[in-house]
Design a protein around this motif. Structure first.
Motif, PDB file in Angstrom:
ATOM      1  N   LEU A 278       0.836  -1.209   0.000  1.00  0.00           N
ATOM      2  CA  LEU A 278       0.000   0.000   0.000  1.00  0.00           C
ATOM      3  C   LEU A 278       0.868   1.256   0.000  1.00  0.00           C
ATOM      4  N   ASP A 279       1.911   1.238   0.793  1.00  0.00           N
ATOM      5  CA  ASP A 279       2.807   2.385   0.878  1.00  0.00           C
ATOM      6  C   ASP A 279       3.472   2.651  -0.470  1.00  0.00           C
ATOM      7  N   LYS A 280       3.968   1.599  -1.106  1.00  0.00           N
ATOM      8  CA  LYS A 280       4.612   1.754  -2.419  1.00  0.00           C
ATOM      9  C   LYS A 280       3.621   2.262  -3.453  1.00  0.00           C
ATOM     10  N   ASP A 281       2.453   1.622  -3.509  1.00  0.00           N
ATOM     11  CA  ASP A 281       1.436   2.023  -4.487  1.00  0.00           C
ATOM     12  C   ASP A 281       0.993   3.459  -4.253  1.00  0.00           C
ATOM     13  N   HIS A 282       0.797   3.814  -2.981  1.00  0.00           N
ATOM     14  CA  HIS A 282       0.359   5.175  -2.654  1.00  0.00           C
ATOM     15  C   HIS A 282       1.409   6.194  -3.064  1.00  0.00           C
ATOM     16  N   ALA A 283       2.665   5.913  -2.745  1.00  0.00           N
ATOM     17  CA  ALA A 283       3.735   6.855  -3.080  1.00  0.00           C
ATOM     18  C   ALA A 283       3.785   7.086  -4.588  1.00  0.00           C
ATOM     19  N   LYS A 284       3.683   6.017  -5.345  1.00  0.00           N
ATOM     20  CA  LYS A 284       3.718   6.118  -6.800  1.00  0.00           C
ATOM     21  C   LYS A 284       2.513   6.916  -7.319  1.00  0.00           C
ATOM     22  N   GLU A 285       1.325   6.573  -6.851  1.00  0.00           N
ATOM     23  CA  GLU A 285       0.101   7.233  -7.292  1.00  0.00           C
ATOM     24  C   GLU A 285       0.058   8.691  -6.829  1.00  0.00           C
ATOM     25  N   TYR A 286       0.508   8.939  -5.620  1.00  0.00           N
ATOM     26  CA  TYR A 286       0.517  10.297  -5.073  1.00  0.00           C
ATOM     27  C   TYR A 286       1.447  11.189  -5.893  1.00  0.00           C
ATOM     28  N   LYS A 287       2.614  10.657  -6.201  1.00  0.00           N
ATOM     29  CA  LYS A 287       3.586  11.415  -6.990  1.00  0.00           C
ATOM     30  C   LYS A 287       3.010  11.734  -8.371  1.00  0.00           C
ATOM     31  N   ARG A 288       2.388  10.732  -8.990  1.00  0.00           N
ATOM     32  CA  ARG A 288       1.798  10.926 -10.311  1.00  0.00           C
ATOM     33  C   ARG A 288       0.673  11.964 -10.256  1.00  0.00           C
ATOM     34  N   SER A 289      -0.172  11.873  -9.240  1.00  0.00           N
ATOM     35  CA  SER A 289      -1.297  12.803  -9.104  1.00  0.00           C
ATOM     36  C   SER A 289      -0.804  14.221  -8.853  1.00  0.00           C
TER      37      SER A 289
END
Length: 168
Positions: free
Chosen positions: A127-138
């Motif tokens: 979740l942390d990895k996915d969130h970091a990636k998605e957050y950065k993209r957003s």
């Protein structure tokens, strides 16, 4: 037309939600040692209870021998032997309940908890990895849209100024 204040509000809300999510994930990660400690202590309790059950069985076997000896004698000690046998049987039922509790502790709490702790760790990390990636993209997308909006607003003002100058 989208105004700059609206975009800043979106950026602030995105940051707040991202921070909240990160706080939840960090809480999950910080709780691992507590759950692992609880699991270790429960395992130790299980081990001690098993030892206690074995000691109780040995004690009750010896106690039953005393009761049998008293029952097999002549006189009033037979009554004492019968009473001791009944008492021994009651204690055997307590021993059986303790054994049942000990087994349930391992099968219904310790083993499933240990399995879940590992799953929680993997899930939280993913979740942390996915969130970091998605957050950065957003965030990148919001900044790009904000920048594009500002450029279009400047262009519209510039074009609007030319339109006013032409109409005069």
């Amino acid at each position: 037309m989208v105004d700059l204040a609206n975009m800043e509000t979106v950026e602030k809300e995105c940051g707040a939600l991202g921070g909240l999510f990160q706080a939840i994930v960090n809480d999950m990660k910080c709780s691992y040692p507590v759950w692992e400690d609880f699991s270790a202590k429960a395992t130790k309790l299980h081990s001690q209870l098993r030892t206690t059950v074995l000691a109780a069985v040995a004690f009750l076997d010896a106690f039953q021998k005393v009761a049998d000896m008293a029952t097999n004698t002549r006189g009033a000690t037979r009554d004492i032997g019968s009473a001791l046998t009944r008492m021994c049987m009651r204690h055997r039922s307590i021993e059986a309940k303790l054994r049942q509790f000990t087994n349930a502790l391992m099968e219904s709490l310790i083993t499933p908890l240990q399995d879940k702790i590992e799953d929680w760790k993997k899930t939280a990390n993913q979740l942390d990895k996915d969130h970091a990636k998605e957050y950065k993209r957003s965030r990148h997308e919001i900044k790009k849209k904000s920048s594009d909006t500002m450029k279009l607003q400047k262009k519209a003002r510039k074009d609007g100024g030319k339109q006013n100058a032409l109409s005069i």
